[in-house]
Design a protein around this motif. Structure first.
Motif, PDB file in Angstrom:
ATOM      1  N   VAL A 260      -2.150   2.454 -10.982  1.00 14.86           N
ATOM      2  CA  VAL A 260      -2.471   2.665  -9.569  1.00 14.86           C
ATOM      3  C   VAL A 260      -3.674   1.801  -9.191  1.00 14.86           C
ATOM      4  O   VAL A 260      -3.673   1.118  -8.159  1.00 14.86           O
ATOM      5  CB  VAL A 260      -2.766   4.149  -9.271  1.00 14.86           C
ATOM      6  N   THR A 261      -4.695   1.820 -10.034  1.00 14.77           N
ATOM      7  CA  THR A 261      -5.900   1.013  -9.791  1.00 14.77           C
ATOM      8  C   THR A 261      -5.578  -0.472  -9.864  1.00 14.77           C
ATOM      9  O   THR A 261      -6.053  -1.266  -9.040  1.00 14.77           O
ATOM     10  CB  THR A 261      -6.988   1.357 -10.823  1.00 14.77           C
ATOM     11  N   GLN A 262      -4.759  -0.854 -10.842  1.00 11.87           N
ATOM     12  CA  GLN A 262      -4.382  -2.258 -10.965  1.00 11.87           C
ATOM     13  C   GLN A 262      -3.621  -2.725  -9.730  1.00 11.87           C
ATOM     14  O   GLN A 262      -3.845  -3.838  -9.224  1.00 11.87           O
ATOM     15  CB  GLN A 262      -3.532  -2.467 -12.215  1.00 11.87           C
ATOM     16  N   HIS A 263      -2.728  -1.898  -9.218  1.00 11.84           N
ATOM     17  CA  HIS A 263      -1.995  -2.237  -8.001  1.00 11.84           C
ATOM     18  C   HIS A 263      -2.959  -2.443  -6.832  1.00 11.84           C
ATOM     19  O   HIS A 263      -2.793  -3.376  -6.039  1.00 11.84           O
ATOM     20  CB  HIS A 263      -1.002  -1.127  -7.641  1.00 11.84           C
ATOM     21  N   GLN A 264      -3.943  -1.552  -6.734  1.00 13.36           N
ATOM     22  CA  GLN A 264      -4.909  -1.668  -5.640  1.00 13.36           C
ATOM     23  C   GLN A 264      -5.685  -2.975  -5.735  1.00 13.36           C
ATOM     24  O   GLN A 264      -5.953  -3.633  -4.721  1.00 13.36           O
ATOM     25  CB  GLN A 264      -5.878  -0.473  -5.666  1.00 13.36           C
TER      26      GLN A 264
ATOM     27  N   ASP B 169       7.250   1.699  -8.196  1.00 15.84           N
ATOM     28  CA  ASP B 169       6.690   0.507  -8.830  1.00 15.84           C
ATOM     29  C   ASP B 169       7.571  -0.707  -8.540  1.00 15.84           C
ATOM     30  O   ASP B 169       7.063  -1.809  -8.267  1.00 15.84           O
ATOM     31  CB  ASP B 169       6.559   0.738 -10.330  1.00 15.84           C
ATOM     32  N   ASP B 170       8.876  -0.505  -8.589  1.00 16.11           N
ATOM     33  CA  ASP B 170       9.809  -1.578  -8.248  1.00 16.11           C
ATOM     34  C   ASP B 170       9.551  -2.091  -6.840  1.00 16.11           C
ATOM     35  O   ASP B 170       9.527  -3.299  -6.593  1.00 16.11           O
ATOM     36  CB  ASP B 170      11.257  -1.073  -8.327  1.00 16.11           C
ATOM     37  N   GLU B 171       9.384  -1.161  -5.906  1.00 16.51           N
ATOM     38  CA  GLU B 171       9.177  -1.549  -4.512  1.00 16.51           C
ATOM     39  C   GLU B 171       7.851  -2.277  -4.337  1.00 16.51           C
ATOM     40  O   GLU B 171       7.755  -3.234  -3.560  1.00 16.51           O
ATOM     41  CB  GLU B 171       9.240  -0.323  -3.598  1.00 16.51           C
ATOM     42  N   PHE B 172       6.841  -1.852  -5.077  1.00 10.90           N
ATOM     43  CA  PHE B 172       5.544  -2.527  -5.000  1.00 10.90           C
ATOM     44  C   PHE B 172       5.688  -3.997  -5.402  1.00 10.90           C
ATOM     45  O   PHE B 172       5.278  -4.907  -4.671  1.00 10.90           O
ATOM     46  CB  PHE B 172       4.533  -1.832  -5.913  1.00 10.90           C
ATOM     47  N   HIS B 173       6.278  -4.233  -6.556  1.00 11.01           N
ATOM     48  CA  HIS B 173       6.404  -5.607  -7.049  1.00 11.01           C
ATOM     49  C   HIS B 173       7.450  -6.405  -6.273  1.00 11.01           C
ATOM     50  O   HIS B 173       7.374  -7.640  -6.211  1.00 11.01           O
ATOM     51  CB  HIS B 173       6.736  -5.596  -8.544  1.00 11.01           C
TER      52      HIS B 173
ATOM     53  N   ARG C 162       0.835  -1.214   0.000  1.00 12.37           N
ATOM     54  CA  ARG C 162       0.000   0.000   0.000  1.00 12.37           C
ATOM     55  C   ARG C 162       0.866   1.258   0.000  1.00 12.37           C
ATOM     56  O   ARG C 162       0.587   2.221  -0.716  1.00 12.37           O
ATOM     57  CB  ARG C 162      -0.919   0.011   1.226  1.00 12.37           C
ATOM     58  N   ALA C 163       1.916   1.246   0.817  1.00  7.92           N
ATOM     59  CA  ALA C 163       2.802   2.403   0.902  1.00  7.92           C
ATOM     60  C   ALA C 163       3.507   2.640  -0.435  1.00  7.92           C
ATOM     61  O   ALA C 163       3.644   3.781  -0.884  1.00  7.92           O
ATOM     62  CB  ALA C 163       3.829   2.192   2.015  1.00  7.92           C
ATOM     63  N   ALA C 164       3.935   1.560  -1.072  1.00 11.01           N
ATOM     64  CA  ALA C 164       4.614   1.686  -2.363  1.00 11.01           C
ATOM     65  C   ALA C 164       3.661   2.222  -3.425  1.00 11.01           C
ATOM     66  O   ALA C 164       4.044   3.064  -4.251  1.00 11.01           O
ATOM     67  CB  ALA C 164       5.174   0.332  -2.789  1.00 11.01           C
ATOM     68  N   ASN C 165       2.422   1.763  -3.402  1.00 12.60           N
ATOM     69  CA  ASN C 165       1.453   2.243  -4.392  1.00 12.60           C
ATOM     70  C   ASN C 165       1.097   3.710  -4.148  1.00 12.60           C
ATOM     71  O   ASN C 165       0.884   4.484  -5.094  1.00 12.60           O
ATOM     72  CB  ASN C 165       0.185   1.394  -4.351  1.00 12.60           C
ATOM     73  N   LYS C 166       1.066   4.110  -2.883  1.00 12.30           N
ATOM     74  CA  LYS C 166       0.825   5.521  -2.554  1.00 12.30           C
ATOM     75  C   LYS C 166       1.972   6.393  -3.071  1.00 12.30           C
ATOM     76  O   LYS C 166       1.755   7.473  -3.648  1.00 12.30           O
ATOM     77  CB  LYS C 166       0.682   5.688  -1.036  1.00 12.30           C
ATOM     78  N   ALA C 167       3.198   5.912  -2.886  1.00 12.94           N
ATOM     79  CA  ALA C 167       4.366   6.640  -3.390  1.00 12.94           C
ATOM     80  C   ALA C 167       4.364   6.672  -4.919  1.00 12.94           C
ATOM     81  O   ALA C 167       4.744   7.673  -5.535  1.00 12.94           O
ATOM     82  CB  ALA C 167       5.653   5.986  -2.881  1.00 12.94           C
ATOM     83  N   PHE C 168       3.916   5.584  -5.519  1.00 14.43           N
ATOM     84  CA  PHE C 168       3.814   5.497  -6.978  1.00 14.43           C
ATOM     85  C   PHE C 168       2.836   6.548  -7.504  1.00 14.43           C
ATOM     86  O   PHE C 168       3.136   7.286  -8.447  1.00 14.43           O
ATOM     87  CB  PHE C 168       3.350   4.085  -7.343  1.00 14.43           C
TER      88      PHE C 168
ATOM     89  N   ASP D  28       4.610  14.056 -11.962  1.00 14.41           N
ATOM     90  CA  ASP D  28       5.244  13.841 -13.278  1.00 14.41           C
ATOM     91  C   ASP D  28       6.712  13.459 -13.148  1.00 14.41           C
ATOM     92  O   ASP D  28       7.562  13.892 -13.932  1.00 14.41           O
ATOM     93  CB  ASP D  28       5.115  15.095 -14.160  1.00 14.41           C
ATOM     94  N   ASP D  29       6.997  12.646 -12.135  1.00 14.91           N
ATOM     95  CA  ASP D  29       8.363  12.184 -11.893  1.00 14.91           C
ATOM     96  C   ASP D  29       8.441  10.695 -12.258  1.00 14.91           C
ATOM     97  O   ASP D  29       8.212   9.820 -11.416  1.00 14.91           O
ATOM     98  CB  ASP D  29       8.732  12.397 -10.424  1.00 14.91           C
ATOM     99  N   ALA D  30       8.767  10.418 -13.507  1.00 10.36           N
ATOM    100  CA  ALA D  30       8.789   9.036 -13.990  1.00 10.36           C
ATOM    101  C   ALA D  30       9.857   8.199 -13.292  1.00 10.36           C
ATOM    102  O   ALA D  30       9.657   6.997 -13.058  1.00 10.36           O
ATOM    103  CB  ALA D  30       9.012   9.010 -15.494  1.00 10.36           C
ATOM    104  N   THR D  31      10.969   8.816 -12.949  1.00 12.05           N
ATOM    105  CA  THR D  31      12.044   8.082 -12.282  1.00 12.05           C
ATOM    106  C   THR D  31      11.604   7.627 -10.892  1.00 12.05           C
ATOM    107  O   THR D  31      11.835   6.472 -10.506  1.00 12.05           O
ATOM    108  CB  THR D  31      13.314   8.947 -12.173  1.00 12.05           C
ATOM    109  N   ALA D  32      10.956   8.514 -10.150  1.00 16.13           N
ATOM    110  CA  ALA D  32      10.445   8.149  -8.821  1.00 16.13           C
ATOM    111  C   ALA D  32       9.317   7.128  -8.933  1.00 16.13           C
ATOM    112  O   ALA D  32       9.188   6.227  -8.098  1.00 16.13           O
ATOM    113  CB  ALA D  32       9.968   9.393  -8.081  1.00 16.13           C
ATOM    114  N   ALA D  33       8.508   7.267  -9.967  1.00 15.57           N
ATOM    115  CA  ALA D  33       7.417   6.312 -10.188  1.00 15.57           C
ATOM    116  C   ALA D  33       7.977   4.920 -10.456  1.00 15.57           C
ATOM    117  O   ALA D  33       7.451   3.921  -9.954  1.00 15.57           O
ATOM    118  CB  ALA D  33       6.540   6.759 -11.358  1.00 15.57           C
ATOM    119  N   LEU D  34       9.043   4.865 -11.228  1.00 18.56           N
ATOM    120  CA  LEU D  34       9.677   3.587 -11.530  1.00 18.56           C
ATOM    121  C   LEU D  34      10.224   2.946 -10.256  1.00 18.56           C
ATOM    122  O   LEU D  34      10.065   1.738 -10.035  1.00 18.56           O
ATOM    123  CB  LEU D  34      10.796   3.796 -12.549  1.00 18.56           C
ATOM    124  N   ALA D  35      10.832   3.746  -9.392  1.00 14.45           N
ATOM    125  CA  ALA D  35      11.373   3.235  -8.129  1.00 14.45           C
ATOM    126  C   ALA D  35      10.251   2.718  -7.227  1.00 14.45           C
ATOM    127  O   ALA D  35      10.387   1.662  -6.587  1.00 14.45           O
ATOM    128  CB  ALA D  35      12.163   4.328  -7.419  1.00 14.45           C
TER     129      ALA D  35
END
Length: 209
Positions: A176-180, A132-136, A110-116, A123-130
């Protein structure tokens, strides 16, 4: 003074060059000169050369002795092949992981998806990638299967540029919805649904091809 070992310098160089390639700072076909990179990174040529060897193994850099070292082209076929493997491994990982997951693991997802979501909003794709990595990564850690982890580590670099492209577009909000939905399936202990949803989530990268 903190000692930074040779291995750490090589890893640092590889990480910085990899990020530049994924973000598009170093575009496909861009020539790479180890002397210039070493100067830019503030390192000697040795760790930079070793870092480039690592990135060559990952498929992000290609080298022809005495001719060139350059960023590889973003060719559809090898990237598609790698994506199929990465997609399958993440689906397998979460299917194995669900019965082992704790409340803390769900909280981490949940925390990773919130950060995502926050990274996408910024609009920070690099942070989003990080993020997303943590989520998976939660499922990958929980599945505790060395072969799954090694396969993901081996082929993920080839799909990194697709991920960055995806997270730079408005279409990424759907993740984001898919992660949820994946989190909810994990909470219910529904390993089959969680695996199917993870597979669907990764399949969206095919649109970037």
């Amino acid at each position: 003074m903190q000692y930074i070992g040779y291995g750490s310098l090589k890893e640092r160089a590889a990480a910085e060059i990899r990020t530049a390639i994924v973000r598009g700072d170093l575009e496909p076909g861009t020539p790479i000169k180890d002397v210039e990179l070493a100067e830019k990174l503030g390192l000697s040529r040795t760790p930079v050369r070793e870092a480039l060897a690592t990135l060559t193994d990952e498929g992000l850099v290609e080298t022809k002795p005495h001719a060139y070292t350059r960023v590889t082209a973003l060719e559809a076929e090898p990237v598609r092949d790698a994506l199929v493997v990465v997609q399958s491994m993440h689906s397998l990982a979460i299917g194995i992981a669900v019965p082992k997951m704790t409340a803390e693991d769900i909280t981490a997802m949940r925390a990773a998806n919130k950060a995502f979501q926050a990274a996408l909003d910024a609009d920070d794709a690099t942070a989003a990638l990080a993020a997303d990595d943590e989520f998976h990564a939660v499922a990958v850690r929980c599945c505790d299967n060395f072969a799954v982890t090694a396969t993901i580590d081996r082929y993920t670099p080839l799909v990194r540029r697709l991920e960055h492209s995806r997270f730079s577009s408005p279409h990424a909000r759907h993740s984001v919805t898919q992660h949820q939905q994946i989190i909810e399936a994990c909470e219910k202990g529904d390993d089959l649904r969680a695996a199917a949803l993870a597979d669907e989530n990764w399949s969206t990268l095919k649109e970037e091809l």
